[in-house]
Design an enzyme around this catalytic site. Structure first.
Site, PDB file in Angstrom:
ATOM      1  N   LYS A 207     -40.638 -82.581 -60.167  1.00 46.04           N
ATOM      2  CA  LYS A 207     -39.456 -83.012 -60.926  1.00 46.04           C
ATOM      3  C   LYS A 207     -38.761 -81.824 -61.580  1.00 46.04           C
ATOM      4  CE  LYS A 207     -36.367 -85.318 -63.091  1.00 46.04           C
ATOM      5  NZ  LYS A 207     -36.537 -86.421 -64.009  1.00 46.04           N
ATOM      6  N   CYS A 263     -31.029 -84.169 -68.912  1.00 42.64           N
ATOM      7  CA  CYS A 263     -32.083 -83.660 -68.026  1.00 42.64           C
ATOM      8  C   CYS A 263     -32.036 -82.154 -67.807  1.00 42.64           C
ATOM      9  CB  CYS A 263     -32.023 -84.373 -66.678  1.00 42.64           C
ATOM     10  SG  CYS A 263     -32.416 -86.129 -66.769  1.00 42.64           S
TER      11      CYS A 263
END
Length: 437
Positions: A207, A263
């Site tokens: 990720k 993010c």
């Protein structure tokens, strides 16, 4: 299957609603009683297109419920997802894992039968092992496995991303856990969605590595955009030319004022600090983080320079405040750097955003917020387009010209065509494009 989802923030609410759409029995838990009560009334706490209908449909079908009681939620659950926040920690930039670890402690107190404990939150390498250790220490008799299942949801298109993902990443060494997660994601097998199984550490790193690479790609095209301006090239043609190469691809090759959101800034910082700690510094990621912060400030200076150094007392209209369209998220948005810089120079700032103004008012109270995009332009000496909402693409440029005191447009998303804007009488500036384009 029975699924418990801890956290009804962006990731938890979208994931819980989508799992219930798969046909699973989902209970979402949050310690915020007000938020849970709002969801029970059908109030969606985040802006995400289509989420209100998805939640309403599955609540009506009895597949999606909300509670503050973890004991109720975990009763009979075969999988318990941890989807709480992991914000950057003050002072050092590390991911704050206190909510994740508190969720692990809470889970340990309620474990009755075997369950897979799944970290859905974006967490640094080693978090899953620590979750496992916390639960084992509190409940050495408990039967469970820990898995990592990172999310890859884009704000504004999260439901589509969940329902039609590029891949599903699952980190676990347990065959029992693998089988449960295969069953949970089985509806996606009809689309032949790849399921990538790995160990915990690898799944956690995937990720971060993905988000850091995309952030690097954005910064790269922004630097190429600056070069295009110096040599007279067109950044969009350059992006097209390199994006057609299958090894590169066309996505994330659009110039702008810098990336923001929940993010990329957080994840690049967390990855950078993890890499330093283990003695494997990521110089490319570090350069990306530094450049992106500088990019936002440079865009503010560009606006001031185009006002001919005489900014005090002028009015600048801003279209778009959120870090990207189709979200109300203001976190790390370029507007939070650019607008305060304009205000500090003595500029009166008017602004409009289709979804982000409520949050923007809290963060920048000295800006004049307008409910209509055209109202924002009235008497403006310049227009700065910061977020490429579709509503701004179709605006009547002749009406825009008539409203402004000075027809100066600084398009930091390259929404408009240079030739059309100049034909309408604007002084038009964009990123990385020759003036004739």
């Amino acid at each position: 299957m029975r699924v418990a989802m801890i956290g009804v923030g962006y990731v938890g609410l979208v994931s819980g609603a989508c799992f219930s759409e798969f046909g699973h029995d989902v209970v979402c838990i949050d310690s915020d009683a007000g938020r849970i009560a709002g969801l029970e009334r059908g109030e969606i706490p985040i802006y995400e297109p289509g989420l209100d209908e998805l939640v309403a449909r599955n609540r009506a079908a009895g597949r999606l419920r909300f509670t503050t009681d973890l004991k109720v939620a975990m009763d009979g659950a075969e999988a318990v997802f941890i989807a709480v926040g992991t914000p950057s920690r003050r002072g050092d930039g590390h991911a704050d894992l206190s909510y994740v670890y508190q969720a692990a402690r809470d889970i340990s107190a309620q474990l009755k039968n075997y369950a897979v404990i799944v970290t859905k939150s974006t967490v640094p390498v080693g978090t899953g092992r620590e979750v496992e250790r916390i639960i084992h220490a509190a409940r050495p008799d408990a039967e469970f496995d820990v898995a990592s299942n990172p999310e890859f949801l884009r704000e504004g298109s999260a439901i589509g991303d969940f329902m039609r993902p590029d891949r599903i990443v699952i980190g676990t060494e347990s065959e029992r856990a693998k089988e449960i997660l295969r069953r949970i994601y089985r509806p996606l097998s009809l689309r032949e969605t790849p399921l990538l199984f790995a160990d915990l550490e690898t799944a956690e790193l995937i990720k971060y590595a993905a988000n850091a690479f995309l952030a690097l790609k954005i910064s790269y095209i922004n630097q190429i955009s600056d070069l295009c301006e110096k040599v007279g090239a067109d950044v969009h043609d350059v992006a097209r030319g390199i994006g057609l190469d299958g090894r590169i691809g066309p996505k994330f090759l659009h110039p702008g004022p810098g990336y923001g959101g929940s993010c990329f800034p957080k994840d690049t910082n967390a990855l950078m600090h993890t890499a330093r700690e283990v003695g494997a510094p990521l110089s490319l990621v570090e350069a990306t983080v530094s450049y992106n912060e500088a990019r936002k400030s440079d865009m503010a200076e560009r606006v001031l320079a185009l006002l001919d150094g005489n900014a005090k007392g002028k009015r600048v209209a801003i279209l778009g405040l959120t870090f990207k369209p189709n979200t109300d998220d203001m976190r790390e948005a370029p507007s939070l750097t650019i607008l305060p810089r304009l205000r500090a120079a003595g500029i009166e700032v008017t602004a409009h955003d289709p979804a982000g103004m409520e949050e923007a008012r809290k963060l920048m109270p000295d800006v004049i917020y307008c409910e209509d995009a055209y109202e924002t332009l009235a008497g403006a000496d310049a227009l700065v387009l910061l977020t490429e909402w579709n509503a701004y693409r179709g605006m009547d440029i002749r009406r825009m010209h008539g409203l402004m005191r000075q027809p100066l447009v600084i398009d930091l998303r390259n929404v408009y065509r240079s030739r059309e804007m100049r034909r309408a009488g604007f002084t038009y500036h964009s990123l990385g494009r020759p003036k004739w384009r």
